[in-house]
Design an enzyme around this catalytic site. Structure first.
Site, PDB file in Angstrom:
ATOM      1  N   SER A   1       0.793  -1.229   0.000  1.00 26.61           N
ATOM      2  CA  SER A   1       0.000   0.000   0.000  1.00 26.61           C
ATOM      3  C   SER A   1       0.827   1.283   0.000  1.00 26.61           C
ATOM      4  O   SER A   1       0.280   2.361  -0.254  1.00 26.61           O
ATOM      5  CB  SER A   1      -0.952   0.008   1.201  1.00 26.61           C
ATOM      6  OG  SER A   1      -2.003  -0.906   1.003  1.00 26.61           O
TER       7      SER A   1
ATOM      8  N   LYS B   1       0.506   3.234  -3.135  1.00 29.64           N
ATOM      9  CA  LYS B   1      -0.700   4.020  -3.420  1.00 29.64           C
ATOM     10  C   LYS B   1      -0.435   5.521  -3.385  1.00 29.64           C
ATOM     11  O   LYS B   1      -1.092   6.289  -4.095  1.00 29.64           O
ATOM     12  CB  LYS B   1      -1.799   3.667  -2.421  1.00 29.64           C
ATOM     13  CG  LYS B   1      -2.271   2.217  -2.485  1.00 29.64           C
ATOM     14  CD  LYS B   1      -3.209   1.907  -1.317  1.00 29.64           C
ATOM     15  CE  LYS B   1      -3.650   0.460  -1.312  1.00 29.64           C
ATOM     16  NZ  LYS B   1      -4.486   0.130  -0.140  1.00 29.64           N
TER      17      LYS B   1
ATOM     18  N   TYR C   1      -2.840  -2.681 -10.674  1.00 33.77           N
ATOM     19  CA  TYR C   1      -2.840  -2.513  -9.219  1.00 33.77           C
ATOM     20  C   TYR C   1      -1.947  -3.557  -8.532  1.00 33.77           C
ATOM     21  O   TYR C   1      -1.104  -3.226  -7.691  1.00 33.77           O
ATOM     22  CB  TYR C   1      -4.282  -2.603  -8.712  1.00 33.77           C
ATOM     23  CG  TYR C   1      -4.427  -2.597  -7.211  1.00 33.77           C
ATOM     24  CD1 TYR C   1      -4.250  -1.424  -6.487  1.00 33.77           C
ATOM     25  CD2 TYR C   1      -4.742  -3.762  -6.513  1.00 33.77           C
ATOM     26  CE1 TYR C   1      -4.381  -1.414  -5.096  1.00 33.77           C
ATOM     27  CE2 TYR C   1      -4.889  -3.756  -5.140  1.00 33.77           C
ATOM     28  CZ  TYR C   1      -4.704  -2.582  -4.439  1.00 33.77           C
ATOM     29  OH  TYR C   1      -4.830  -2.577  -3.071  1.00 33.77           O
TER      30      TYR C   1
ATOM     31  N   TYR D   1      -3.960   3.264   7.967  1.00 34.68           N
ATOM     32  CA  TYR D   1      -5.221   2.539   8.099  1.00 34.68           C
ATOM     33  C   TYR D   1      -6.053   3.135   9.248  1.00 34.68           C
ATOM     34  O   TYR D   1      -6.100   4.345   9.436  1.00 34.68           O
ATOM     35  CB  TYR D   1      -4.971   1.041   8.285  1.00 34.68           C
ATOM     36  CG  TYR D   1      -4.118   0.417   7.214  1.00 34.68           C
ATOM     37  CD1 TYR D   1      -4.465   0.532   5.875  1.00 34.68           C
ATOM     38  CD2 TYR D   1      -2.957  -0.282   7.532  1.00 34.68           C
ATOM     39  CE1 TYR D   1      -3.693  -0.050   4.875  1.00 34.68           C
ATOM     40  CE2 TYR D   1      -2.177  -0.865   6.539  1.00 34.68           C
ATOM     41  CZ  TYR D   1      -2.550  -0.733   5.212  1.00 34.68           C
ATOM     42  OH  TYR D   1      -1.781  -1.302   4.238  1.00 34.68           O
TER      43      TYR D   1
ATOM     44  N   VAL E   1       1.278  -3.810   3.942  1.00 33.15           N
ATOM     45  CA  VAL E   1       1.128  -5.055   4.695  1.00 33.15           C
ATOM     46  C   VAL E   1       2.313  -6.013   4.563  1.00 33.15           C
ATOM     47  O   VAL E   1       2.336  -7.058   5.203  1.00 33.15           O
ATOM     48  CB  VAL E   1      -0.187  -5.790   4.335  1.00 33.15           C
ATOM     49  CG1 VAL E   1      -1.386  -4.985   4.780  1.00 33.15           C
ATOM     50  CG2 VAL E   1      -0.246  -6.134   2.857  1.00 33.15           C
TER      51      VAL E   1
END
Length: 314
Positions: free
Chosen positions: A70, A73, A198, A250, A268
């Site tokens: 992530s 992103k 992705y 998160y 993660v």
């Protein structure tokens, strides 16, 4: 305290701080919902810190390879903003924290207009991946990889094929999210090509130094400190850093802002990208995660450093 004095103190004290934080790893474990990530060493912890003058401090398992997950992103958001502008991106994703898990689809159904709440949750990042310019998934992926290589200062940066295949084979929740987005007319393209982009950008393999270098560009408001060249417009970096503070860790983003007070993004695989605005880029890896999906030892180490040097923005 000057940057050089601070770095000298960091170099002296960081190894001991890191070993204290490493003990926190026993309270977490590596992610297993992507099977390949479960093989990571649960007690590993490494860090790299870079400043604009090129000085570097490392400790622990800083050479351990891991995938961005992530963390990527943040940078696909920046590329999408450069491709589509703010209006083009924020027609498809919102600007608010969700309060839900990063892979939740709850608010896509319950809250109008059915767009993802922000670009850093999975649904939002899938939508952002569809906004990267390119005639084919391969062309989009190559543009993303070129951008990441430039930011990381390493032309050899590439994907971890095993993690990519593991992620693609088990991503049932992400496929559900993507089809929901397609039904809500958030995705204009077909689902599988978007997901391929992705999965691949999440599977880019890095070390702490790569992440620290990427973070340093953000700390310098989009400018490459080694060349003075603007890699990302300052306005878009401002947007990304705001999302990092509000959504980057998160459902622990608020707690992290209080305890550490720095823009950050976790992944993660155990990585954390963090930055001290105007000063440092920081890359951390600690594969053992807490219940919120963040590196348990990595967060502890960043809190220790931030408290010691009064780095909080707040």
């Amino acid at each position: 305290m000057t940057s050089e004095t601070e770095l000298n103190r960091l170099a002296e004290q960081l190894p001991a701080w890191l070993e204290t934080s490493r003990k926190e790893s026993r309270h977490g474990q590596p992610a297993s919902y992507i099977p390949e990530l479960a093989y990571a060493p649960g007690d590993a912890l490494g860090i790299a810190l870079l400043d604009a003058a090129g000085r570097e401090v490392t400790a622990g398992d800083s050479r351990l390879s891991f995938t961005l997950q992530s963390i990527s992103k943040v940078f696909t958001l920046l590329l999408a903003l450069m491709d589509q502008g703010e209006e083009g991106v924020f027609r498809k994703v919102g600007m608010e924290p969700t309060g839900d898990d990063f892979n939740s689809m709850l608010k896509l159904e319950l809250v109008e207009p059915g767009i993802p709440f922000n670009p850093l949750i999975n649904a939002g990042a899938i939508a952002v991946s569809s906004l990267i310019r390119g005639a084919t998934p391969a062309e989009k992926t190559e543009r993303i990889l070129s951008f990441f290589r430039e930011l990381a200062g390493d032309p050899t940066l590439t994907f971890n094929e095993a993690v990519y295949r593991s992620e693609a084979a088990t991503a049932h929740r992400n496929r559900s999210l993507a089809y929901f987005l397609k039904d809500n007319e958030v995705l204009d393209e077909e689902v599988e090509p978007v997901l391929d982009v992705y999965f691949k950008h999440c599977s880019v393999e890095v070390t702490c130094r790569h992440v620290a270098r990427m973070a340093l560009v953000l700390a310098m408001n989009g400018t490459d400190p080694s060349t003075g060249r603007e890699l990302v417009p300052r306005r878009y970096v401002q947007i990304a850093k705001t999302f990092m503070v509000s959504c980057g860790m998160y459902n622990a983003s608020g707690e992290f802002a209080i305890r550490v007070g720095l823009p950050a993004k976790s992944g993660v695989a155990g990585g954390i990208l963090a930055l001290v605005p105007g000063q440092y880029g920081i890359g951390v890896v600690g594969p053992a995660l807490n219940e919120k999906g963040n590196s348990i030892a990595g967060v502890h180490l960043l809190q220790t450093m931030s408290e010691a040097f009064d780095w909080s923005m707040f």
